[in-house]
Scaffold this active site. Sequence first.
Site, short mmCIF file in Angstrom:
data_model
loop_
_atom_site.label_atom_id
_atom_site.label_comp_id
_atom_site.label_asym_id
_atom_site.label_seq_id
_atom_site.Cartn_x
_atom_site.Cartn_y
_atom_site.Cartn_z
N ASP A 50 0.84 -1.20 0.00
CA ASP A 50 0.00 0.00 0.00
C ASP A 50 0.88 1.25 0.00
O ASP A 50 0.39 2.38 -0.14
CB ASP A 50 -0.99 0.00 1.17
CG ASP A 50 -0.31 0.03 2.52
OD1 ASP A 50 0.93 -0.08 2.59
OD2 ASP A 50 -1.02 0.20 3.55
N SER A 51 2.20 1.04 0.09
CA SER A 51 3.14 2.15 -0.07
C SER A 51 3.00 2.78 -1.45
O SER A 51 3.48 3.89 -1.68
CB SER A 51 4.58 1.65 0.13
OG SER A 51 4.83 0.51 -0.66
N ASP A 89 -1.04 -6.24 -0.44
CA ASP A 89 -1.08 -5.57 0.86
C ASP A 89 -2.51 -5.07 1.09
O ASP A 89 -3.03 -4.30 0.28
CB ASP A 89 -0.12 -4.38 0.81
CG ASP A 89 0.35 -3.95 2.17
OD1 ASP A 89 -0.06 -4.57 3.16
OD2 ASP A 89 1.13 -2.99 2.23
N LYS A 119 -1.22 -9.44 2.83
CA LYS A 119 -0.51 -8.98 4.02
C LYS A 119 -1.45 -8.10 4.84
O LYS A 119 -2.21 -7.30 4.28
CB LYS A 119 0.74 -8.20 3.65
CG LYS A 119 1.49 -7.62 4.87
CD LYS A 119 2.85 -7.09 4.51
CE LYS A 119 2.85 -5.69 3.98
NZ LYS A 119 2.27 -4.66 4.86
N GLU A 121 -1.50 -5.59 8.40
CA GLU A 121 -0.74 -4.93 9.47
C GLU A 121 -1.39 -5.18 10.82
O GLU A 121 -2.61 -5.15 10.94
CB GLU A 121 -0.68 -3.42 9.22
CG GLU A 121 0.19 -3.03 8.05
CD GLU A 121 0.37 -1.51 7.94
OE1 GLU A 121 0.04 -0.79 8.90
OE2 GLU A 121 0.85 -1.07 6.89
N GLU A 189 9.03 -4.45 10.74
CA GLU A 189 9.45 -3.15 10.21
C GLU A 189 9.97 -2.25 11.32
O GLU A 189 9.30 -2.01 12.33
CB GLU A 189 8.28 -2.47 9.48
CG GLU A 189 8.70 -1.10 8.91
CD GLU A 189 7.77 -0.54 7.85
OE1 GLU A 189 6.80 -1.24 7.47
OE2 GLU A 189 8.03 0.59 7.41
O1 KIV Z 1 3.56 -1.19 1.74
C1 KIV Z 1 4.73 -1.59 1.79
O2 KIV Z 1 5.54 -1.34 0.90
C2 KIV Z 1 5.14 -2.38 2.93
C3 KIV Z 1 6.58 -2.76 3.04
C4 KIV Z 1 7.33 -1.58 3.49
C5 KIV Z 1 6.80 -3.93 3.93
O3 KIV Z 1 4.34 -2.70 3.75
#
Ligand code: KIV
Length: 297
Positions: A50-51, A89, A119, A121, A189
């Site tokens: 989600d980055s 994510d 993924k 969080e 992280e």
């Molecule tokens: O969204 C992302 O890129 C991440 C990584 C930094 C692990 O969660």
Amino acid sequence: MPEQLLARMTIPTLQARKAAGEKIVALTAYDYPTAEILDRLGVDLILVGDSVAMVVLGRDNTVSLTVDELLHHLKPVARAARKALVIADMPFLSFRLSPEDALRNAGRFIQEGGAGGVKIEGASPARLEVVRRFVEAEIPVLGHIGLTPQSILRQGQFKVQGGEAEEGARIVREAEALEEAGVFAIVLECIPLEVAAEITARLSIPTIGIGAGISCDGQILVFHDLVGCSRGYLPKFVRKYAEMDLLIGDAVAGYGDEVRSGNFPDDGHSYHLKPEALLRFRAVLKDRPACPAKTKP
Ligand code: KIV
């Protein structure tokens, strides 16, 4: 190419890396050409993070990203990755409303997006419940603890987590709870190396670090940080392996100069009518003079 080299990375193969002492190489990707390169170069796990909200869409944080936006980036990555395990994510609101809603969204990432897992969080009791639901539904889950960027509104800033003894011990307990809930691996992280080493030693599933030191079973970085084309502040844990912003800058400046000076495109970058077609083309146009308004004086 031998079949073995073409084999797709599976969850058991990834997990076996830990016992074999072989490090896992993971990176983010948000588009087809990048994913194609990472896949060709043997990256084990590609995270459509989600980055993307910050790195590619220019937002201040990740919380505004929607399921449809993540899907939009996931599809081309999954299409490009022939060997790597592709993980989606789960965006901020996609798994916080209810376990049913979360399952529906995770299912979209698998069915529509082509991901091999998702993924999530955090490790709160509600989050563990979501993990259990997904695992029960055969959706592999990658955990993510330590600095969790989706907590930015509560925490106010991105900073190292687990720096005090109690906090470090809490993160260890979270990792153990996530393993018990059934995640196949955990992203750690921005936590002290010692805390990450303790978690890595205690768990039988792999840890994948980002700013968590050398002891983790694998490492992940944001692709744009690695190649030197991300905006603004770079965290201490990033090592730039290229200066892509300089390369792109040189290319764009060179193009601009040559367009302005009339050196691009030259003959070698242009198409031509064949001689016979050119004669005929001129003959056809002879009977149709250019519109007077468009004729240069
Ligand atoms: O969204 C992302 O890129 C991440 C990584 C930094 C692990 O969660």
